[in-house]
Design a protein around this motif. Sequence first.
Motif, PDB file in Angstrom:
ATOM      1  N   ARG A   1      42.681  31.341  66.264  1.00  0.00           N
ATOM      2  CA  ARG A   1      41.216  31.410  66.231  1.00  0.00           C
ATOM      3  C   ARG A   1      40.750  31.471  64.787  1.00  0.00           C
TER       4      ARG A   1
ATOM      5  N   ASP B   1      38.103  37.095  66.064  1.00  0.00           N
ATOM      6  CA  ASP B   1      38.806  36.969  67.340  1.00  0.00           C
ATOM      7  C   ASP B   1      38.035  36.151  68.353  1.00  0.00           C
ATOM      8  N   ASP B   2      36.701  36.173  68.277  1.00  0.00           N
ATOM      9  CA  ASP B   2      35.915  35.450  69.275  1.00  0.00           C
ATOM     10  C   ASP B   2      35.520  34.057  68.786  1.00  0.00           C
TER      11      ASP B   2
ATOM     12  N   ASP C   1      36.225  29.927  67.916  1.00  0.00           N
ATOM     13  CA  ASP C   1      36.726  28.849  68.755  1.00  0.00           C
ATOM     14  C   ASP C   1      38.249  28.819  68.727  1.00  0.00           C
ATOM     15  N   ALA C   2      38.834  28.571  69.904  1.00  0.00           N
ATOM     16  CA  ALA C   2      40.285  28.498  70.003  1.00  0.00           C
ATOM     17  C   ALA C   2      40.790  27.204  69.386  1.00  0.00           C
TER      18      ALA C   2
ATOM     19  N   ASP D   1      45.825  32.233  77.102  1.00  0.00           N
ATOM     20  CA  ASP D   1      44.815  32.820  76.220  1.00  0.00           C
ATOM     21  C   ASP D   1      43.724  33.517  77.026  1.00  0.00           C
TER      22      ASP D   1
END
Length: 239
Positions: free
Chosen positions: A98, A102-103, A105-106, A148
Amino acid sequence: MSNHAILSADDHRDLRVITDHSASLGDAVMSCFTIPAEFRRLQNEFVILFRRDARSRSFSALALLGFEAGENLYLDGTEWLAGYKPLALTIAPFLVGRAEQDDGDAQVHIDLDHPRISKSGGGVRIFDDHGEASPFFEQTVRQLGALDEGHRASSEFFATLERHDLLEPFALDVELRNGARHRMVGYHIINEDRLASLEGGALAELNASGHLLPIYMALASLENLTRLIESKNRQVGHG
Protein backbone atom coordinates in the motif's frame (compact mmCIF):
# COMPACT_ATOMS: atom_id res chain seq x y z
CA MET A 1 16.68 -11.70 1.77
CA SER A 2 13.81 -10.18 -0.19
CA ASN A 3 13.75 -7.67 -3.01
CA HIS A 4 10.26 -6.19 -3.29
CA ALA A 5 9.12 -4.14 -6.26
CA ILE A 6 5.78 -2.86 -7.51
CA LEU A 7 4.77 -5.21 -10.30
CA SER A 8 4.37 -3.67 -13.72
CA ALA A 9 4.06 -5.02 -17.25
CA ASP A 10 6.72 -2.60 -18.44
CA ASP A 11 9.37 -3.80 -15.99
CA HIS A 12 8.38 -7.45 -15.52
CA ARG A 13 6.77 -8.57 -18.78
CA ASP A 14 9.18 -11.47 -19.25
CA LEU A 15 9.12 -12.80 -15.70
CA ARG A 16 7.88 -16.33 -15.07
CA VAL A 17 6.81 -18.02 -11.83
CA ILE A 18 7.45 -21.65 -10.89
CA THR A 19 4.23 -23.13 -9.48
CA ASP A 20 5.56 -26.54 -8.38
CA HIS A 21 5.71 -27.64 -4.75
CA SER A 22 9.06 -28.15 -3.01
CA ALA A 23 11.11 -27.12 -0.02
CA SER A 24 13.50 -25.22 -2.28
CA LEU A 25 10.59 -23.08 -3.51
CA GLY A 26 9.62 -21.92 -0.01
CA ASP A 27 7.11 -24.58 1.03
CA ALA A 28 9.21 -25.93 3.92
CA VAL A 29 7.52 -23.98 6.71
CA MET A 30 6.09 -25.12 10.04
CA SER A 31 3.07 -22.82 9.80
CA CYS A 32 1.63 -20.09 7.65
CA PHE A 33 -0.60 -17.07 8.12
CA THR A 34 -4.31 -17.49 7.50
CA ILE A 35 -7.53 -15.50 7.82
CA PRO A 36 -10.98 -16.31 9.27
CA ALA A 37 -12.53 -16.28 5.78
CA GLU A 38 -10.25 -19.22 4.89
CA PHE A 39 -11.02 -21.36 7.95
CA ARG A 40 -13.80 -23.30 6.21
CA ARG A 41 -11.38 -24.43 3.49
CA LEU A 42 -8.67 -25.30 6.02
CA GLN A 43 -10.53 -27.07 8.80
CA ASN A 44 -10.88 -30.42 7.08
CA GLU A 45 -7.12 -30.98 6.81
CA PHE A 46 -5.19 -28.42 8.88
CA VAL A 47 -4.99 -27.36 12.52
CA ILE A 48 -5.93 -23.69 13.02
CA LEU A 49 -4.25 -21.96 15.96
CA PHE A 50 -3.99 -18.37 17.16
CA ARG A 51 -0.95 -16.43 18.27
CA ARG A 52 -0.53 -13.05 19.98
CA ASP A 53 2.25 -10.79 18.75
CA ALA A 54 4.53 -9.97 21.66
CA ARG A 55 5.02 -6.36 20.57
CA SER A 56 1.62 -5.28 19.21
CA ARG A 57 -0.39 -7.66 21.44
CA SER A 58 -2.68 -8.31 18.48
CA PHE A 59 -3.81 -11.80 17.49
CA SER A 60 -3.41 -13.56 14.17
CA ALA A 61 -4.33 -17.02 12.93
CA LEU A 62 -2.09 -19.67 11.46
CA ALA A 63 -2.38 -23.06 9.83
CA LEU A 64 -0.09 -25.59 11.50
CA LEU A 65 1.97 -27.62 9.01
CA GLY A 66 4.56 -29.27 11.26
CA PHE A 67 6.12 -29.38 14.71
CA GLU A 68 9.57 -27.87 14.17
CA ALA A 69 11.13 -25.08 12.14
CA GLY A 70 11.33 -25.83 8.44
CA GLU A 71 9.03 -28.86 8.66
CA ASN A 72 5.97 -29.18 6.42
CA LEU A 73 4.26 -32.54 6.86
CA TYR A 74 1.95 -31.77 3.93
CA LEU A 75 4.91 -31.74 1.57
CA ASP A 76 6.48 -34.95 0.23
CA GLY A 77 9.26 -33.99 -2.14
CA THR A 78 7.40 -32.26 -4.95
CA GLU A 79 3.95 -33.55 -3.96
CA TRP A 80 1.44 -31.52 -1.95
CA LEU A 81 -0.41 -34.05 0.21
CA ALA A 82 -3.51 -32.00 1.04
CA GLY A 83 -6.45 -31.18 -1.18
CA TYR A 84 -5.99 -27.46 -0.50
CA LYS A 85 -2.98 -25.18 -0.16
CA PRO A 86 -3.29 -22.14 2.14
CA LEU A 87 -3.50 -18.81 0.37
CA ALA A 88 -0.43 -17.40 2.08
CA LEU A 89 1.68 -20.09 0.40
CA THR A 90 -0.22 -20.11 -2.88
CA ILE A 91 0.28 -16.43 -3.68
CA ALA A 92 4.10 -16.39 -3.36
CA PRO A 93 6.12 -14.57 -4.71
CA PHE A 94 3.42 -11.88 -4.83
CA LEU A 95 2.19 -9.73 -1.98
CA VAL A 96 -0.02 -6.73 -1.40
CA GLY A 97 1.55 -3.37 -0.73
CA ARG A 98 0.00 0.00 0.00
CA ALA A 99 1.22 3.46 -0.81
CA GLU A 100 2.06 5.72 2.13
CA GLN A 101 -0.62 4.86 4.68
CA ASP A 102 -2.37 1.56 5.47
CA ASP A 103 -5.63 2.64 3.87
CA GLY A 104 -4.01 3.67 0.59
CA ASP A 105 -4.69 1.95 -2.70
CA ALA A 106 -3.56 -1.66 -2.85
CA GLN A 107 -0.68 -2.50 -5.15
CA VAL A 108 0.63 -5.87 -6.29
CA HIS A 109 4.25 -6.26 -5.28
CA ILE A 110 6.63 -9.04 -6.22
CA ASP A 111 9.68 -10.39 -4.43
CA LEU A 112 12.25 -10.53 -7.22
CA ASP A 113 14.60 -12.67 -5.12
CA HIS A 114 11.99 -15.30 -4.24
CA PRO A 115 12.95 -18.84 -5.34
CA ARG A 116 9.73 -19.12 -7.36
CA ILE A 117 10.98 -16.47 -9.77
CA SER A 118 12.22 -18.42 -12.80
CA LYS A 119 15.71 -17.58 -13.93
CA SER A 120 15.93 -20.30 -16.61
CA GLY A 121 12.89 -19.65 -18.81
CA GLY A 122 10.61 -22.22 -17.16
CA GLY A 123 7.44 -21.53 -15.21
CA VAL A 124 4.23 -19.62 -15.91
CA ARG A 125 4.17 -16.17 -17.44
CA ILE A 126 2.75 -13.25 -15.48
CA PHE A 127 2.06 -11.12 -18.57
CA ASP A 128 1.60 -12.06 -22.22
CA ASP A 129 3.50 -10.53 -25.12
CA HIS A 130 1.11 -7.57 -25.16
CA GLY A 131 1.56 -6.81 -21.46
CA GLU A 132 -1.85 -8.19 -20.51
CA ALA A 133 -2.28 -10.28 -17.36
CA SER A 134 -2.06 -14.02 -17.94
CA PRO A 135 -4.86 -16.33 -16.64
CA PHE A 136 -2.43 -17.45 -13.92
CA PHE A 137 -1.85 -13.88 -12.77
CA GLU A 138 -5.55 -13.01 -12.92
CA GLN A 139 -6.22 -15.90 -10.53
CA THR A 140 -3.36 -14.77 -8.31
CA VAL A 141 -4.78 -11.25 -8.14
CA ARG A 142 -8.11 -12.66 -6.95
CA GLN A 143 -6.31 -14.67 -4.28
CA LEU A 144 -4.29 -11.67 -3.20
CA GLY A 145 -7.46 -9.63 -2.95
CA ALA A 146 -9.18 -12.28 -0.84
CA LEU A 147 -6.20 -12.54 1.50
CA ASP A 148 -5.87 -8.77 1.84
CA GLU A 149 -9.59 -8.23 2.42
CA GLY A 150 -9.69 -11.06 4.95
CA HIS A 151 -6.68 -9.70 6.80
CA ARG A 152 -8.13 -6.21 7.03
CA ALA A 153 -11.44 -7.61 8.32
CA SER A 154 -9.83 -9.95 10.85
CA SER A 155 -9.17 -7.27 13.48
CA GLU A 156 -12.90 -7.13 14.20
CA PHE A 157 -13.00 -10.93 14.48
CA PHE A 158 -10.20 -11.02 17.04
CA ALA A 159 -11.62 -8.06 18.95
CA THR A 160 -14.88 -9.99 19.24
CA LEU A 161 -13.09 -13.09 20.49
CA GLU A 162 -11.34 -11.05 23.17
CA ARG A 163 -14.52 -9.22 24.14
CA HIS A 164 -16.24 -12.53 24.83
CA ASP A 165 -13.10 -14.05 26.40
CA LEU A 166 -13.14 -16.87 23.84
CA LEU A 167 -9.39 -17.40 23.51
CA GLU A 168 -7.36 -19.51 25.91
CA PRO A 169 -3.65 -20.41 25.99
CA PHE A 170 -2.77 -23.72 24.39
CA ALA A 171 0.28 -25.90 24.93
CA LEU A 172 0.86 -29.44 23.73
CA ASP A 173 3.53 -32.03 24.38
CA VAL A 174 3.87 -34.27 21.34
CA GLU A 175 5.58 -37.59 22.08
CA LEU A 176 6.41 -39.70 19.06
CA ARG A 177 6.70 -43.46 18.96
CA ASN A 178 10.49 -43.19 18.63
CA GLY A 179 10.61 -41.33 21.94
CA ALA A 180 11.21 -37.88 20.49
CA ARG A 181 9.29 -35.01 22.07
CA HIS A 182 8.08 -31.69 20.67
CA ARG A 183 6.56 -29.05 22.94
CA MET A 184 4.21 -26.51 21.41
CA VAL A 185 3.80 -23.32 23.44
CA GLY A 186 2.72 -19.76 22.84
CA TYR A 187 -0.49 -20.55 21.00
CA HIS A 188 -4.18 -19.98 21.73
CA ILE A 189 -7.34 -21.86 20.80
CA ILE A 190 -11.07 -21.23 21.16
CA ASN A 191 -12.33 -21.87 24.69
CA GLU A 192 -15.11 -24.33 23.93
CA ASP A 193 -16.63 -24.22 27.43
CA ARG A 194 -16.78 -20.42 27.33
CA LEU A 195 -18.39 -20.55 23.91
CA ALA A 196 -21.02 -23.01 25.13
CA SER A 197 -21.85 -20.75 28.07
CA LEU A 198 -22.61 -17.67 25.94
CA GLU A 199 -26.17 -16.42 26.11
CA GLY A 200 -28.43 -16.56 23.07
CA GLY A 201 -28.06 -12.86 22.37
CA ALA A 202 -24.28 -13.09 22.22
CA LEU A 203 -24.45 -16.12 19.93
CA ALA A 204 -26.93 -14.31 17.68
CA GLU A 205 -24.56 -11.35 17.52
CA LEU A 206 -21.65 -13.61 16.58
CA ASN A 207 -23.73 -15.27 13.91
CA ALA A 208 -25.04 -12.00 12.46
CA SER A 209 -21.52 -10.59 12.22
CA GLY A 210 -20.25 -13.70 10.43
CA HIS A 211 -17.91 -14.66 13.26
CA LEU A 212 -19.65 -17.79 14.52
CA LEU A 213 -18.82 -19.99 11.53
CA PRO A 214 -15.03 -19.42 11.62
CA ILE A 215 -15.11 -19.97 15.39
CA TYR A 216 -16.64 -23.41 14.91
CA MET A 217 -14.30 -24.14 11.99
CA ALA A 218 -11.30 -23.37 14.21
CA LEU A 219 -12.66 -25.68 16.89
CA ALA A 220 -13.31 -28.48 14.40
CA SER A 221 -9.79 -28.16 12.99
CA LEU A 222 -8.25 -29.34 16.25
CA GLU A 223 -9.30 -32.88 15.34
CA ASN A 224 -6.49 -32.79 12.77
CA LEU A 225 -3.81 -32.77 15.47
CA THR A 226 -3.97 -36.55 15.70
CA ARG A 227 -3.56 -36.85 11.94
CA LEU A 228 -0.58 -34.47 12.00
CA ILE A 229 1.11 -36.46 14.74
CA GLU A 230 0.60 -39.66 12.74
CA SER A 231 2.18 -37.96 9.72
CA LYS A 232 5.18 -37.09 11.86
CA ASN A 233 5.43 -40.68 13.09
CA ARG A 234 5.40 -41.94 9.50
CA GLN A 235 8.09 -39.44 8.57
CA VAL A 236 10.47 -40.75 11.25
CA GLY A 237 9.73 -44.35 10.28
CA HIS A 238 7.31 -45.35 13.01
CA GLY A 239 4.02 -45.21 11.11
